[in-house]
Write a protein that holds these residues in place. Structure first.
Motif, PDB file in Angstrom:
ATOM      1  N   ILE A  36      48.807  50.449 -81.637  1.00 21.65           N
ATOM      2  CA  ILE A  36      47.825  50.719 -82.702  1.00 21.65           C
ATOM      3  C   ILE A  36      47.342  49.398 -83.301  1.00 21.65           C
ATOM      4  O   ILE A  36      46.145  49.184 -83.483  1.00 21.65           O
ATOM      5  CB  ILE A  36      48.435  51.634 -83.779  1.00 21.65           C
ATOM      6  N   GLY A  37      48.283  48.523 -83.592  1.00 23.86           N
ATOM      7  CA  GLY A  37      47.913  47.217 -84.151  1.00 23.86           C
ATOM      8  C   GLY A  37      47.064  46.399 -83.202  1.00 23.86           C
ATOM      9  O   GLY A  37      46.128  45.707 -83.614  1.00 23.86           O
ATOM     10  N   ALA A  38      47.358  46.497 -81.913  1.00 24.32           N
ATOM     11  CA  ALA A  38      46.574  45.764 -80.913  1.00 24.32           C
ATOM     12  C   ALA A  38      45.130  46.237 -80.913  1.00 24.32           C
ATOM     13  O   ALA A  38      44.201  45.425 -80.853  1.00 24.32           O
ATOM     14  CB  ALA A  38      47.193  45.944 -79.526  1.00 24.32           C
ATOM     15  N   ARG A  39      44.926  47.543 -80.988  1.00 24.15           N
ATOM     16  CA  ARG A  39      43.556  48.077 -81.010  1.00 24.15           C
ATOM     17  C   ARG A  39      42.822  47.603 -82.258  1.00 24.15           C
ATOM     18  O   ARG A  39      41.669  47.187 -82.200  1.00 24.15           O
ATOM     19  CB  ARG A  39      43.577  49.594 -80.950  1.00 24.15           C
ATOM     20  N   LEU A  40      43.504  47.665 -83.396  1.00 29.51           N
ATOM     21  CA  LEU A  40      42.866  47.244 -84.633  1.00 29.51           C
ATOM     22  C   LEU A  40      42.541  45.753 -84.623  1.00 29.51           C
ATOM     23  O   LEU A  40      41.521  45.321 -85.157  1.00 29.51           O
ATOM     24  CB  LEU A  40      43.757  47.600 -85.829  1.00 29.51           C
ATOM     25  N   HIS A  41      43.404  44.967 -83.995  1.00 26.09           N
ATOM     26  CA  HIS A  41      43.191  43.522 -83.940  1.00 26.09           C
ATOM     27  C   HIS A  41      42.158  43.129 -82.884  1.00 26.09           C
ATOM     28  O   HIS A  41      41.327  42.252 -83.121  1.00 26.09           O
ATOM     29  CB  HIS A  41      44.527  42.819 -83.655  1.00 26.09           C
ATOM     30  N   ILE A  50      43.377  42.451 -72.222  1.00 27.26           N
ATOM     31  CA  ILE A  50      44.409  42.062 -73.197  1.00 27.26           C
ATOM     32  C   ILE A  50      45.822  42.406 -72.738  1.00 27.26           C
ATOM     33  O   ILE A  50      46.791  42.027 -73.383  1.00 27.26           O
ATOM     34  CB  ILE A  50      44.151  42.697 -74.579  1.00 27.26           C
ATOM     35  N   ARG A  51      45.940  43.103 -71.643  1.00 31.22           N
ATOM     36  CA  ARG A  51      47.242  43.595 -71.166  1.00 31.22           C
ATOM     37  C   ARG A  51      48.291  42.482 -71.036  1.00 31.22           C
ATOM     38  O   ARG A  51      49.399  42.609 -71.545  1.00 31.22           O
ATOM     39  CB  ARG A  51      47.041  44.301 -69.836  1.00 31.22           C
ATOM     40  N   GLU A  52      47.945  41.400 -70.383  1.00 31.13           N
ATOM     41  CA  GLU A  52      48.908  40.303 -70.186  1.00 31.13           C
ATOM     42  C   GLU A  52      49.265  39.628 -71.503  1.00 31.13           C
ATOM     43  O   GLU A  52      50.417  39.259 -71.729  1.00 31.13           O
ATOM     44  CB  GLU A  52      48.359  39.285 -69.183  1.00 31.13           C
ATOM     45  N   GLU A  53      48.281  39.494 -72.374  1.00 33.61           N
ATOM     46  CA  GLU A  53      48.528  38.916 -73.703  1.00 33.61           C
ATOM     47  C   GLU A  53      49.495  39.794 -74.492  1.00 33.61           C
ATOM     48  O   GLU A  53      50.414  39.295 -75.147  1.00 33.61           O
ATOM     49  CB  GLU A  53      47.191  38.798 -74.439  1.00 33.61           C
ATOM     50  N   LEU A  54      49.297  41.100 -74.418  1.00 34.48           N
ATOM     51  CA  LEU A  54      50.196  42.020 -75.120  1.00 34.48           C
ATOM     52  C   LEU A  54      51.592  42.005 -74.507  1.00 34.48           C
ATOM     53  O   LEU A  54      52.585  42.129 -75.226  1.00 34.48           O
ATOM     54  CB  LEU A  54      49.620  43.431 -75.120  1.00 34.48           C
ATOM     55  N   ALA A  55      51.680  41.845 -73.193  1.00 36.15           N
ATOM     56  CA  ALA A  55      52.992  41.765 -72.535  1.00 36.15           C
ATOM     57  C   ALA A  55      53.770  40.551 -73.056  1.00 36.15           C
ATOM     58  O   ALA A  55      54.960  40.651 -73.354  1.00 36.15           O
ATOM     59  CB  ALA A  55      52.820  41.690 -71.023  1.00 36.15           C
ATOM     60  N   ARG A  56      53.096  39.427 -73.184  1.00 38.53           N
ATOM     61  CA  ARG A  56      53.758  38.233 -73.734  1.00 38.53           C
ATOM     62  C   ARG A  56      54.156  38.458 -75.185  1.00 38.53           C
ATOM     63  O   ARG A  56      55.240  38.065 -75.618  1.00 38.53           O
ATOM     64  CB  ARG A  56      52.851  37.016 -73.603  1.00 38.53           C
ATOM     65  N   ASN A  74      53.138  51.896 -71.071  1.00 41.12           N
ATOM     66  CA  ASN A  74      52.364  53.139 -71.171  1.00 41.12           C
ATOM     67  C   ASN A  74      52.284  53.646 -72.607  1.00 41.12           C
ATOM     68  O   ASN A  74      51.265  54.196 -73.017  1.00 41.12           O
ATOM     69  CB  ASN A  74      52.950  54.217 -70.265  1.00 41.12           C
ATOM     70  N   ASP A  75      53.345  53.461 -73.385  1.00 40.64           N
ATOM     71  CA  ASP A  75      53.326  53.867 -74.793  1.00 40.64           C
ATOM     72  C   ASP A  75      52.352  53.003 -75.588  1.00 40.64           C
ATOM     73  O   ASP A  75      51.593  53.504 -76.409  1.00 40.64           O
ATOM     74  CB  ASP A  75      54.716  53.775 -75.412  1.00 40.64           C
ATOM     75  N   VAL A  76      52.390  51.698 -75.324  1.00 46.28           N
ATOM     76  CA  VAL A  76      51.483  50.782 -76.016  1.00 46.28           C
ATOM     77  C   VAL A  76      50.036  51.116 -75.651  1.00 46.28           C
ATOM     78  O   VAL A  76      49.181  51.261 -76.527  1.00 46.28           O
ATOM     79  CB  VAL A  76      51.806  49.306 -75.664  1.00 46.28           C
ATOM     80  N   GLU A  77      49.775  51.282 -74.368  1.00 43.67           N
ATOM     81  CA  GLU A  77      48.413  51.590 -73.933  1.00 43.67           C
ATOM     82  C   GLU A  77      47.943  52.939 -74.472  1.00 43.67           C
ATOM     83  O   GLU A  77      46.798  53.087 -74.903  1.00 43.67           O
ATOM     84  CB  GLU A  77      48.317  51.584 -72.410  1.00 43.67           C
ATOM     85  N   GLY A  78      48.816  53.922 -74.455  1.00 47.35           N
ATOM     86  CA  GLY A  78      48.446  55.235 -74.964  1.00 47.35           C
ATOM     87  C   GLY A  78      48.045  55.181 -76.423  1.00 47.35           C
ATOM     88  O   GLY A  78      47.033  55.762 -76.829  1.00 47.35           O
TER      89      GLY A  78
END
Length: 86
Positions: A36-41, A50-56, A74-78
């Motif tokens: 949720i925070g990733a989407r808002l940011h 952004i997938r690799e950035e979020l993985a790090r 999958n939870d983060v992406e969902g």
């Protein structure tokens, strides 16, 4: 139409039920909050961008919970997909 008990957060084609079963409720909540925070940011950026950035970021965020990115991606992406970007 999906069944009434359809799990939107775990329904991606890459979903691994065995990996998901090993994730604690607390860690799953952290992953959903992170999504949720990733989407808002990140707003309108595409998931693939952004997938690799979020993985790090998950490696730093997870703290004592040693759950790998592959188990919660999958939870983060969902969660990221459920939030409308500004």
């Amino acid at each position: 139409m999906p069944p009434r008990n359809f799990d939107w957060l775990s329904s991606s084609p890459n979903h691994d039920p065995d990996a998901a079963a090993t994730v604690s409720h607390r860690t799953r909540e952290l992953a959903i909050t992170y999504g949720i925070g990733a989407r808002l940011h990140h707003g309108e950026r595409h998931w693939d961008d952004i997938r690799e950035e979020l993985a790090r970021g998950w490696e730093r965020l997870r703290g004592a919970e040693r759950v790998p990115w592959s188990a919660i991606e999958n939870d983060v992406e969902g969660a990221w997909r459920l939030v409308l970007a500004d």
